[in-house]
Design a protein around this motif. Structure first.
Motif, mmCIF file in Angstrom:
data_model
loop_
_atom_site.group_PDB
_atom_site.id
_atom_site.type_symbol
_atom_site.label_atom_id
_atom_site.label_comp_id
_atom_site.label_asym_id
_atom_site.label_seq_id
_atom_site.Cartn_x
_atom_site.Cartn_y
_atom_site.Cartn_z
ATOM 1 N N UNK A 1 0.831 -1.204 0.000
ATOM 2 C CA UNK A 1 0.000 0.000 0.000
ATOM 3 C C UNK A 1 0.865 1.253 0.000
ATOM 4 N N UNK A 2 1.882 1.281 0.855
ATOM 5 C CA UNK A 2 2.761 2.454 0.920
ATOM 6 C C UNK A 2 3.445 2.697 -0.419
ATOM 7 N N UNK A 3 3.945 1.631 -1.046
ATOM 8 C CA UNK A 3 4.596 1.769 -2.346
ATOM 9 C C UNK A 3 3.612 2.306 -3.388
ATOM 10 N N UNK A 4 2.385 1.791 -3.337
ATOM 11 C CA UNK A 4 1.374 2.233 -4.294
ATOM 12 C C UNK A 4 1.003 3.694 -4.112
ATOM 13 N N UNK A 5 0.812 4.128 -2.868
ATOM 14 C CA UNK A 5 0.465 5.532 -2.628
ATOM 15 C C UNK A 5 1.593 6.457 -3.093
ATOM 16 N N UNK A 6 2.833 6.064 -2.864
ATOM 17 C CA UNK A 6 3.964 6.899 -3.311
ATOM 18 C C UNK A 6 3.998 7.003 -4.837
ATOM 19 N N UNK A 7 3.724 5.884 -5.516
ATOM 20 C CA UNK A 7 3.698 5.917 -6.974
ATOM 21 C C UNK A 7 2.596 6.843 -7.477
ATOM 22 N N UNK A 8 1.414 6.740 -6.899
ATOM 23 C CA UNK A 8 0.296 7.581 -7.319
ATOM 24 C C UNK A 8 0.558 9.054 -7.029
ATOM 25 N N UNK A 9 1.253 9.342 -5.949
ATOM 26 C CA UNK A 9 1.537 10.731 -5.595
ATOM 27 C C UNK A 9 2.428 11.415 -6.619
ATOM 28 N N UNK A 10 3.193 10.644 -7.366
ATOM 29 C CA UNK A 10 4.077 11.234 -8.377
ATOM 30 C C UNK A 10 3.290 11.914 -9.492
ATOM 31 N N UNK A 11 2.062 11.431 -9.752
ATOM 32 C CA UNK A 11 1.252 11.974 -10.842
ATOM 33 C C UNK A 11 0.015 12.724 -10.361
ATOM 34 N N UNK B 1 -1.863 15.715 -9.034
ATOM 35 C CA UNK B 1 -1.609 17.144 -8.947
ATOM 36 C C UNK B 1 -2.689 17.892 -8.172
ATOM 37 N N UNK B 2 -3.967 17.450 -8.253
ATOM 38 C CA UNK B 2 -5.009 18.205 -7.564
ATOM 39 C C UNK B 2 -4.914 17.963 -6.058
ATOM 40 N N UNK B 3 -5.191 18.992 -5.292
ATOM 41 C CA UNK B 3 -4.989 18.966 -3.851
ATOM 42 C C UNK B 3 -5.871 17.946 -3.119
ATOM 43 N N UNK B 4 -7.173 17.844 -3.421
ATOM 44 C CA UNK B 4 -7.995 16.851 -2.703
ATOM 45 C C UNK B 4 -7.485 15.422 -2.881
ATOM 46 N N UNK C 1 -5.798 12.795 0.046
ATOM 47 C CA UNK C 1 -6.306 11.461 0.341
ATOM 48 C C UNK C 1 -5.207 10.411 0.208
ATOM 49 N N UNK C 2 -4.351 10.579 -0.813
ATOM 50 C CA UNK C 2 -3.227 9.647 -0.972
ATOM 51 C C UNK C 2 -2.243 9.765 0.187
ATOM 52 N N UNK C 3 -1.988 10.995 0.612
ATOM 53 C CA UNK C 3 -1.072 11.207 1.735
ATOM 54 C C UNK C 3 -1.611 10.588 3.008
ATOM 55 N N UNK C 4 -2.921 10.696 3.211
ATOM 56 C CA UNK C 4 -3.502 10.088 4.412
ATOM 57 C C UNK C 4 -3.385 8.573 4.362
ATOM 58 N N UNK C 5 -3.611 7.975 3.189
ATOM 59 C CA UNK C 5 -3.423 6.538 3.047
ATOM 60 C C UNK C 5 -1.987 6.137 3.297
ATOM 61 N N UNK D 1 -6.274 19.271 3.905
ATOM 62 C CA UNK D 1 -7.683 19.129 4.268
ATOM 63 C C UNK D 1 -8.181 20.350 5.047
ATOM 64 N N UNK D 2 -7.313 20.917 5.881
ATOM 65 C CA UNK D 2 -7.695 22.119 6.602
ATOM 66 C C UNK D 2 -7.967 23.270 5.660
ATOM 67 N N UNK D 3 -7.102 23.442 4.652
ATOM 68 C CA UNK D 3 -7.286 24.517 3.674
ATOM 69 C C UNK D 3 -8.544 24.294 2.838
ATOM 70 N N UNK D 4 -8.897 23.037 2.607
ATOM 71 C CA UNK D 4 -10.096 22.702 1.829
ATOM 72 C C UNK D 4 -11.364 22.739 2.677
ATOM 73 N N UNK D 5 -11.205 23.014 3.962
ATOM 74 C CA UNK D 5 -12.340 23.052 4.904
ATOM 75 C C UNK D 5 -13.082 21.716 4.933
ATOM 76 N N UNK D 6 -12.297 20.657 5.080
ATOM 77 C CA UNK D 6 -12.853 19.309 5.253
ATOM 78 C C UNK D 6 -12.430 18.818 6.635
ATOM 79 N N UNK D 7 -13.145 19.267 7.674
ATOM 80 C CA UNK D 7 -12.698 19.013 9.053
ATOM 81 C C UNK D 7 -12.646 17.546 9.450
ATOM 82 N N UNK D 8 -13.562 16.725 8.948
ATOM 83 C CA UNK D 8 -13.539 15.309 9.318
ATOM 84 C C UNK D 8 -12.292 14.633 8.749
#
Length: 350
Positions: free
Chosen positions: A110-120, A122-125, A129-133, A158-165
């Motif tokens: 999972x960690x390897x997969x999230x890092x790979x996805x983070x490379x591409x 670009x949108x903040x939301x 979500x990938x960073x949280x995973x 998430x704070x900047x996006x006003x998504x408190x949960x």
């Protein structure tokens, strides 16, 4: 005495479906329907003995998106490869696969997969979500520093996006990383602030308050504040009734440690024994070894040396089989304490 504390409780949130996900599900569903009709199968026939007609209907209309397990099964029944129903390797589908690794407990994958996805990504939301995973994956592998980095960035976005949960869940994993990095003070501060917000009305997940209480109990136990740890667990007791077996076992493990540290050995043994039975029933071998080690300490403190030796021996066998060196080190310390109590100084370290 040596003690293997239960980990802070772990919680995860499923990825939120996006408009892109819905479009992907629609395309997959249309291709499943086309292939089924070409093959002359009804929805019930395609479902076979594993799924239902209603599930196939939900897939074909795009209401549901299949897991890789479901798509592989349906593809085999249709005589086509899974790739037939997908676009070329697609970030949205890759995200689903990575989330499935996380749900299956395959932390490194999972960690390897999230890092790979983070490379591409670009949108903040999506990035948050990938960073949280990634933070959850790293925390589950006891990689405190890496969990802190990912969770901090996710919480900021998430704070900047006003998504408190979502921000609260990210901060939970940040606290977990701090706990693993032996920074109990900052972990306590974060968890206390989260608890205040949840009690003030912030809706996160149904059992989030319970998890916060258990996390605070773990922090206080590690800090030597055993009475305070027990007070958090007592506050959580009523909320724990509806937990599944594994999470209830974790709660009982925490309770057993706190009871033992505050001197209530009878309650410690009772809670530990109940937790051990639940861990064994759910196939949690590593956790079973941890609670067996704690039970050994409780029996030793109660003067039952033979019972302590038996529990420690079971714990050692499990940890050796699983190859967990950190737990094995704690168990060997417990066995040394037992040897000293039995007067066997040759078996105890000098």
């Amino acid at each position: 005495m040596p003690c293997t504390l239960p980990a802070m409780p772990r919680t995860s949130a499923a990825a939120r479906p996006s408009a892109h996900d819905a479009a992907l599900a629609q395309r997959i569903g249309e291709r499943i329907r086309e292939a089924r009709r070409r093959g002359g199968l009804t929805q019930q026939q395609l479902a076979g003995d594993r799924y239902t007609k209603a599930y196939v209907s939900a897939l074909e209309t795009g209401i549901a998106r299949p897991s890789m397990v479901a798509l592989t099964y349906l593809s085999q029944r249709l005589g086509l490869p899974p790739s037939h129903f997908l676009d070329e390797p697609h970030p949205a589908w890759s995200r689903l696969e990575v989330d499935m690794h996380l749900a299956a407990g395959e932390w490194q994958a999972a960690a390897d997969g999230y890092r790979t996805l983070l490379q591409d990504q670009l949108d903040e939301p999506g990035r948050a979500e990938l960073l949280r995973g990634l933070a959850e994956s790293e925390a589950r592998m006891d990689h405190g520093r890496e969990a802190i980095a990912a969770a901090s960035e996710a919480a900021r976005i998430f704070g900047a996006l006003q998504r408190p949960a979502d921000e609260a869940l990210s901060r939970y994993w940040l606290a977990y990383g701090l706990y693993e990095s032996d920074n109990e003070a900052d972990a306590r501060s974060l968890l206390t602030a989260l608890l205040e917000r949840v009690r003030g009305g912030l809706a996160v997940e149904p059992d989030f308050e319970l998890r916060l209480l258990m996390a605070l109990a773990a922090v206080e136990s590690r800090s030597g504040e055993h009475a305070r740890s027990l007070s958090y667990l007592e506050a959580a007791r009523g909320m724990a009734a509806d937990l599944d077996d594994r999470r209830r076992a974790t709660f009982l493990f925490s309770l057993a440690v706190s009871y033992r540290e505050t001197g209530d050995l009878e309650a410690a043994i009772r809670s530990g024994t109940q937790g051990l039975a639940l861990y064994r029933a759910s196939g949690a071998d590593l956790e079973s070894a941890g609670i067996e080690n704690d039970l050994a300490l409780a029996y030793l403190a109660a003067g039952s040396v033979e019972r302590a030796r038996e529990m420690a021996g079971q714990a050692r066998e499990q940890s050796e089989r699983l190859g967990d060196d950190r737990l094995l080190s704690a168990i060997l310390e417990t066995e040394a304490q037992i040897a000293l109590a039995a007067g066997d100084r040759e078996a105890a370290p000098a």
